[in-house]
Enzyme design. Structure first.
Site, short mmCIF file in Angstrom:
data_model
loop_
_atom_site.label_atom_id
_atom_site.label_comp_id
_atom_site.label_asym_id
_atom_site.label_seq_id
_atom_site.Cartn_x
_atom_site.Cartn_y
_atom_site.Cartn_z
N LYS A 293 -7.77 -34.32 74.25
CA LYS A 293 -8.93 -35.17 74.56
C LYS A 293 -9.55 -34.73 75.88
O LYS A 293 -8.85 -34.20 76.74
CB LYS A 293 -8.46 -36.63 74.73
CG LYS A 293 -8.13 -37.35 73.44
CD LYS A 293 -7.76 -38.79 73.73
CE LYS A 293 -7.37 -39.53 72.45
NZ LYS A 293 -8.48 -39.72 71.51
N ARG A 367 -2.96 -42.20 62.04
CA ARG A 367 -2.86 -42.31 60.58
C ARG A 367 -1.62 -41.61 60.06
O ARG A 367 -1.09 -41.98 59.02
CB ARG A 367 -4.14 -41.78 59.93
CG ARG A 367 -4.41 -40.32 60.19
CD ARG A 367 -5.85 -39.92 59.93
NE ARG A 367 -6.75 -40.36 61.00
CZ ARG A 367 -8.06 -40.12 61.03
NH1 ARG A 367 -8.64 -39.47 60.04
NH2 ARG A 367 -8.80 -40.54 62.04
N1 BES Z 1 -6.40 -43.44 69.67
C1 BES Z 1 -7.53 -42.77 69.19
C2 BES Z 1 -8.67 -43.70 68.82
C3 BES Z 1 -9.30 -44.49 69.94
C4 BES Z 1 -10.47 -44.07 70.53
C5 BES Z 1 -8.78 -45.69 70.32
C6 BES Z 1 -11.07 -44.81 71.51
C7 BES Z 1 -9.38 -46.45 71.32
C8 BES Z 1 -10.53 -46.01 71.90
C9 BES Z 1 -7.18 -41.96 67.94
O1 BES Z 1 -5.90 -41.47 67.89
C10 BES Z 1 -8.09 -40.79 67.92
O2 BES Z 1 -8.01 -39.99 68.80
N2 BES Z 1 -8.95 -40.73 66.90
C11 BES Z 1 -9.89 -39.67 66.78
C12 BES Z 1 -9.93 -39.26 65.35
C13 BES Z 1 -10.69 -37.99 65.11
C14 BES Z 1 -9.95 -36.82 65.70
C15 BES Z 1 -10.88 -37.82 63.62
C16 BES Z 1 -11.24 -40.19 67.25
O3 BES Z 1 -11.55 -41.35 67.01
O4 BES Z 1 -11.96 -39.43 67.88
MN MN Z 2 -5.67 -39.62 68.84
#
Ligand code: BES
Ligand code: MN
Ligand code: ZN
Length: 515
Positions: A293, A367
């Site tokens: 990230k 997931r």
């Molecule tokens: N934990 C994150 C989602 C999230 C984002 C929670 C902002 C709270 C605030 C999750 O694991 C994630 O990183 N999801 C990705 C999925 C993508 C790679 C398909 C996302 O939402 O960007």
């Molecule tokens: Mn994630």
């Protein structure tokens, strides 16, 4: 907070601060506010009438006005607390108003407060639907208890501004009303304790709350609540062939934790009775892994275990409220890290169900752990599933911070869930997860991919989970936008919200009314 209910004339209660609710009777938007106090105490209405009529106080939801020692009232101070328009008055507004009262006391260093139970019959009937006593008492208690904690836990110059005692003052009414108020009060206390337990877990930083520590704290709660709780780690994941969950965990020096909590109703449950499975995403820190990230806001990803916390909190509430239905809580906890041993984009892993998953993005880790958690819950005998997860940023984009994204493969389970939200006051918005979206996560090399591109990101995440819930009635709650309160509200400080705990408990109660 030491909270109690007494039945007494509010004007005669000796307290540093007596809080009295008010609503605005004005209906049209061009009409000046017409605040009215929700009390039948003449001493209070006449002691504060001048201020109520001054126009200074509009009785907007969460608005407060502090008055000193009005004549004829034994309290040292009187706090007027707005509940908004009379027409829209609901138990949830009472929840927020009670919170605003506690939050108003804290910075003033007031340690003991009393709140007058709202007497809606102080208004004429045309203005509102009657508030049910039990639900009002519950919401009032809950709101006050939820507003009390501040989340600056690690500040070394932290001032103790806690409100230590709350007295809810209701009129001496007929015994049946008393019983209702007392029942709502007990309910509110149990539900607030469940939510505050979840919030305290979510507030912990990732270095403190590792999967192992999350498991230890859960176990300690379960021991106290009388719930059997098993904690497993890497070896058990291998034994159960949880290839998806294990893949996420393998990049971290911190071992994963698979936590299983069991609640069995007194006298056991019938063979044919439903068994509810509560599955929570417990990523104690989400760096994104190899699909790292960006640095901005990454610190927030300590709350990526809020789904797990919601389920753990719900189990605590269930243990206290004793619904007549069996419930199993399954928590999948890991830390998502980049490392030489970490899983990578392009890897193919085999889930416990036997399905093969092509990893496209290691940041779509939630997931993966839930895929194995949902399948495992079924093997434990769950007939109905619900999961909660801070699953996607896309859900935050779609619904903001006000509604939780809800997905379901079953109309009855969904209807039951929505029915419970009338009492919980939490907001959920159903999004589709119909089979035509399945195309987006079809894999070339294996059965399914762990991401489906940007369009409908919250939906494709839900589609992925649906694959593992399969034919079992299932509800998925994407709480990413609602788990952390980013803005101070009159009734709630910044920090973890404990979202979904009370709605999940309500859903469970829908399957087995409290004993
Ligand atoms: N934990 C994150 C989602 C999230 C984002 C929670 C902002 C709270 C605030 C999750 O694991 C994630 O990183 N999801 C990705 C999925 C993508 C790679 C398909 C996302 O939402 O960007
Ligand atoms: Mn994630
Ligand atoms: Zn995550």
């Amino acid at each position: 907070m030491d909270t109690r209910v007494i039945f007494q004339d509010v004007a005669t209660v000796a307290t540093p601060m007596l809080c009295v609710f008010a609503v605005d009777l004005a209906t049209g938007k061009d009409i000046d506010p017409m605040p009215v106090l929700l009390t039948t105490s003449d001493a209070i209405t006449s002691g504060s009438g001048r201020f109520v009529r001054s126009g200074e106080f509009k009785a907007a939801l969460g608005e407060t006005m502090l008055l000193h020692a009005p004549a004829g009232v034994k309290a040292e101070r009187l706090l007027l607390v707005g509940l908004g328009k009379a027409k829209t008055l609901s138990a949830d507004h009472v929840r927020k108003g009670a919170g605003a009262a506690v939050r108003a006391a804290k910075p003033r260093g007031i340690r003991e407060i009393a709140i007058a139970f709202p007497e809606d019959h102080a208004l004429s009937d045309e203005h509102l639907e009657e508030l049910p006593c039990t639900l009002t008492a519950r919401a009032l208690t809950e709101g006050a208890e939820l507003a009390e904690p501040d989340w600056d836990t690690y500040r070394s110059n932290r001032k103790d501004l806690s409100v230590r005692q709350l007295t809810i003052v209701a009129k001496e009414e007929e015994p049946s009303t008393r019983v209702e108020i007392e029942a709502g009060f007990a309910d509110g206390l149990a539900l607030a304790a469940a939510q505050n337990f979840a919030r305290a877990l979510v507030n912990e930083p990732g270095n403190v709350l590792t999967p192992t520590v999350l498991a230890a704290r859960t176990k300690a709660m379960c021991d106290e609540a009388g719930l059997p709780c098993e904690v497993y780690s890497t070896a058990k994941l291998a034994e159960l062939k949880m290839g998806a969950f294990a893949a996420v965990a393998q990049g971290s020096a911190e071992p994963p934790a698979l936590i299983v909590m069991t609640y069995t109703p007194e006298g056991g449950a019938a063979e044919s009775a439903p068994v509810l499975g509560l599955v929570g995403k417990g990523i104690t820190f989400d760096t994104g892994g190899i699909s790292l990230k960006p640095a901005d806001n990454m610190e927030k990803m300590k709350y990526d275990m809020a789904g797990a916390a919601a389920m753990i909190g719900a189990m605590k509430g269930i243990a206290a409220l004793k619904p007549r239905v069996k419930v199993i809580g399954v928590i999948c906890s890991a830390e998502n890290m980049p490392d030489g041993k970490a899983y990578k984009p392009g890897d193919v892993v085999t889930a416990m169900s036997g399905k093969t998953i092509e990893i496209i993005n290691t940041d779509a880790e939630g997931r993966l752990v839930l895929a194995d958690g949902l399948h495992y819950a079924k093997t434990l005998g769950c007939t109905h599933l619900i999961d909660a997860a801070t699953l996607t940023g896309a859900c935050v984009v779609a619904l903001g911070h006000l509604n939780v994204g809800l997905f379901s493969n079953d109309e009855t389970a969904w209807e039951k869930f929505m029915a419970g939200t009338a009492a919980s006051g939490e907001k959920f918005w159903r999004l589709p997860c119909t089979d035509d979206y399945r195309e987006q996560i079809k894999s070339q090399i294996g059965d399914i991919m762990n991401t489906g591109g940007r369009p409908g990101g919250a939906i494709t995440a839900a589609m992925f989970l649906k694959e593992f819930a399969d034919d079992t009635p299932w509800i998925h709650l994407d709480i990413a936008g609602c788990a952390w309160n980013e803005e101070t509200k009159p009734w709630l400080p910044k920090g973890p919200t404990g979202i979904a705990v009370r709605s999940i408990v309500e859903w469970v109660r829908g399957y087995g009314q409290s004993a």
